[in-house]
Enzyme design. Sequence first.
Site, short mmCIF file in Angstrom:
data_model
loop_
_atom_site.label_atom_id
_atom_site.label_comp_id
_atom_site.label_asym_id
_atom_site.label_seq_id
_atom_site.Cartn_x
_atom_site.Cartn_y
_atom_site.Cartn_z
N HIS A 14 -7.08 83.13 11.71
CA HIS A 14 -7.33 84.54 11.39
C HIS A 14 -8.09 84.56 10.08
O HIS A 14 -7.56 84.16 9.04
CB HIS A 14 -6.01 85.31 11.27
CG HIS A 14 -6.23 86.74 10.85
ND1 HIS A 14 -7.08 87.59 11.52
CD2 HIS A 14 -5.72 87.45 9.82
CE1 HIS A 14 -7.08 88.77 10.92
NE2 HIS A 14 -6.27 88.71 9.88
N ASP A 127 -4.23 91.93 13.47
CA ASP A 127 -3.55 92.32 12.23
C ASP A 127 -3.92 93.73 11.79
O ASP A 127 -3.80 94.06 10.61
CB ASP A 127 -3.89 91.32 11.12
CG ASP A 127 -2.91 91.37 9.97
OD1 ASP A 127 -1.81 91.93 10.15
OD2 ASP A 127 -3.24 90.86 8.88
#
Length: 916
Positions: A14, A127
Site C-alpha cells: 500500500h 484505506d
Amino acid sequence: MNNRFVCHLISHTHWDREWYLPYEKHHVRLIRLMDELLDLLEKDAGFNSFHLDGQTIILEDYLQVRPEMRGKLVQYIKEGRLHIGPWYILQDEFLTSSEANIRNLMTGFQDARQYGNVVSKLGYFPDSFGNMGQAAQILRQAGIDTAVFGRGVKPTGFNNAVEDQTNHFESPFSEMIWQSPDGSSVLGILFANWYHNGMEVPAEEEEALGYWEKRIEDAKRYASTPHLLFMNGCDHQPVQTDLTAALTTARKVLPDVQFVHSSFERYIEQVKPSLPSHLSVVKGELRSQHTDGWFSLVNTASARVYMKQKNQIGQAMLEKVAEPLAAFAHLLGQRYPHHLFTYAWKTLMQNHPHDSICGCSIDEVHREMMTRFDKSLHVAEVIVEESLKAITRHIQSDVFTEFSAEAVPFSVFNTSGWVRTGVVSVVLEIKRLPIDGKVPALVVEELQKESDEDWILVDRHGNKISSVMEDLGVQFGYDLPEERFRQPYMARKHKLTFAAEDVPALGFKTYAWIKNPVRSDAAHSEAVPNSSLVSGEREMENEWLKVAISEDGRLVITEKQSGHTFSELLAYEDVGDIGNEYVFKQPDGESAITTKGLKAAISLIEDHPYRASFEIIHELAIPKGANEVLQTEISQMVLFKERKAQRVEETVPLKIVTRVSLEKGGKGVKVKTAFDNKATDHRLRVLFPVDLKTDVCSVDSIFEVAQRNIQPAPEWENPSNCQHQQAFVDVSDERAGLTIANLGLNEYEILRDGRNTIALTLLRSVGELGDWGVFPTPEAQCLGEQTAEFEIIPHPIDGVRSGAFVEAYQFQIPWTVQQTGVHSGKLPADFGLLEWSGEGIAFSSMKINDQTDDLIIRWFNMIVEESEIAIKVNASIKEVYTSNVLEEIIQPIAHTDTVSIDVGPAQITTLGMKFM
C-alpha cells in the site's frame, strides 16, 4: 462443494506517496521497491503476481527516475504478473468532488493504455476513510463488478489495529453485496483482518506453523467461503523476496490447506461460485456508523481547512469552468487542449490521496501540496482565458454601436449548468497605449486625461443596468502574442459591479460600458429602478427573504414563500481540541465559548440596488492553547481518547469580522468570515439552529444527495458526530428547510440539542499527525489570517423542488467575464449552448472526449425517483448516444431538435453528442 480451505496470498504494497515522510523520501523507497520487484519477477518464476495498489501513478513515479525500465513493466503487465489500476491515485472519496472521482478512474484507464491496455477490473479502496454510496454504480458503469475495501463497515483503529466487534458488522461475513441508491450492486469484500494479514510470511517451519494457524483461524471467522484472502504486504512494505520458499514451507506444515500465490482476478473467480445464496446487502455510503465512532477519521475533513478551500477552487475551475468553456470553444473551431487538461487534472489529483487531501501528514507534505494546487489552477486559468477569447471572437458585439460610438463590450459567462442570476464584478480596459520605446510616465499622463464621467452600463437592448464603478486608474499590462515578442502597455481601467440577471445555462450575456450615449432611451431607461435592499437599521429585504440582525450578530431570516422564520442563526462557538489531524477530542468538562449574547459592532457597509451588506464584528478572548499536559501526552503516545489535557487560562484575542450580504433576487444570505487565529489546540464553528422536527438531514455527497440519520447508531460512543459534506447540508420538514452551502468547508455536525442545529466547522487547530508514532505538525495549528465563505439558504418545501440545492451548487462556481472588441459575429449577444430541464436532476459536467472529440455531458438524479431530462442543443447535432463514466458509446438515441431521456432513481446519466 469442496470444503478444503484455500489460502490466496496476494502480494502488494500500500503506497502512500507522502505521509509521515515527504514525497521524495517515499519516492526513493518506491524506486528501490520497484527495482527489487522487477528483479524478483525475472528471477523467480514461482512469484506469480504483484498488485500495484490499484493506482497507476506508481508507474509514473517510478519511470520518472527509471525510464529505461518501461519495457519490463509492459512485459510483466501484459503477462498478468503486474496488476495496475483502475485508479490514478487512491483518493479520499468524500473530500474530492464527484467529477474528480470520475477523472481519477478515467485517468487510471487511460494510463493503462500505455502498458498494453491491461487494467485491473477491481474497485480498490484499501484505506479510504469511508466509502461513497455511489461506488457500485460508478464501478458497474466502468465494467467492474467487485470492490474490496478496508473501512466503513468495521472498526479499524490507528496503526492498522482491528477491533473485535463482530456483532456490530453490517455483514457477518467479509463478503457482502454493496448496493448504490440506484440499485446497482457489486460484490463487496472487506479486509476484515486488514490488508496486512498475510505479510512477512515465515519460511522456517516452526515459526510458519504458529503463524498460519493463527491467521487462518482469524480469516475463517469472517469468510463465507473456503477461499481465504491474505494480503502479503502493508504500508510501504518492501516485496517479500522469499515468498516462494515461504509458501513451500506452508504447504509442508499444513498439507490439508491449499496455498496459492494468487491475484485478485483468480481469487474473485474462485470466490464467486462458492458464495452462500443470501449475503447481506449493505446499502449506500460506508461511514463506520455501527462502531464506537472514534475511528471513522471523519475529522480529517476539518484538518488544515485552508487546503480543502484551495482544492474546492481548483476542482471548480477545472470541471465547472475550464472544461465547459473549452468545450464551447471547441464547437466553434478551437482545438480542445486534452493534454493540458490531463496535466492539470493529474497535478490536482496528486493532492487527492487520502493522506494528502485529508491533511493528516507532516507539514512538509502539505507545503508541497499548496504548490501543486497553484500549478493546476494556473493551467486551468490559461485554458479559461484562451477559451473565452475564442468564444468572444464570434459574439455579435457591434449591436452596441447603436447606443454609443464609445462602447466597451464584455460577456458574462454562466458555466453552472442552470440559468443564473447574481452579482458580478468586471475590470475593463477603457483605453490602452503601448509603452515600447516610449517614456512610461508620459503614457500614464496621457491615459489619465481620460474622463471617468458620462459612462453607463447597458444590456444588448440598450437598457441601463444599475452598477457601481470604481476607477482603478492607469495600470501596467502586457500581451504575449503568438507571432511576436511580448508587448507591454499601460491601460486605464474601470471596475464595474452589477447584477447579471437570467444568464443562460452554459452560455453568456453581453453588456457594454458606454460613454456619451447617442440614444436617450439608453441613457435613461433601466431594467429595474434603483432601490435599496436595506429596510431598517439592521435589516435587509428582497423579494425572497427578510433579514434582521440582532445585537449579538445573530440573524433572523424569514423565507417569504412559506412565511417561516429561522432565528438565532450565525453564532460562533470555540472549544478546545486535544486530538490530532485525524480525530477531534474536546477536553473533558470544558464549556464552549460562544458569541451568543455578546454585543457585536454592526455597521452597514454596502447599500446598492443589487446588494446590501452589513459588517458584524465580534471580539472574543479564548485560551492561548492547551496546557503542558498535552505535549507530555503526545510524547508518550497517550491515545487521544484517554488524554486529560485542558486549555490554559491565558487568553489571546479572537476578532471575527463577518460580512453578511443579500443580493437582489438572491435566495440565500451570503456570508464571509475573516479572523486572525492566534490560538492553538482549538476548533471554531458557526451554528445555525433549525428548529424543525426531523430524524434525517440531506447532504451533498458524491453524485447523490445522501439522506443521513441525525441520531447515531446505538454503538456510537463519541460525543461528536461530525460528518463529511461536499456543497451543502440541509435540514427540512414538510413545511420548510434550511440549507447551508459552503466553499471548501467539508465538515458539519447536526447537534443533538433539541433544535437540530447545523454546526459548520471553520477551523480546527491541532499540533500532531497522530496514528502510529509521534509526528509534530505545528503548521496544522493554522495560525494567522483565515477566511471562510458560506451561504444560508432558507426554503419552502424540500431543497430539490424549491431550488435551494441548485442555489448551493451555483454558490461553488465562479462567474467568468471576458471583455471583447466591437465586431460582428455568428453568435448573438445573449446565447445559451444547452437548454435542459428535469425534475430533481443536477448538472455535473460538460467536456470533450479525448478519443472521439465528442461532446460529453453528465447529470445525476438527486432524488430516488424516476425522472426525465429534456435537452435542446443550440447547434447542429449529428448523433446522440448514451454513455458511461468512461465516456464509451452505449446506445444511440433518436433525436430531432430536442433529446429526451429517462433517468432512473439516483442515476448518473452521461450523454455523448457528435456535431455536424
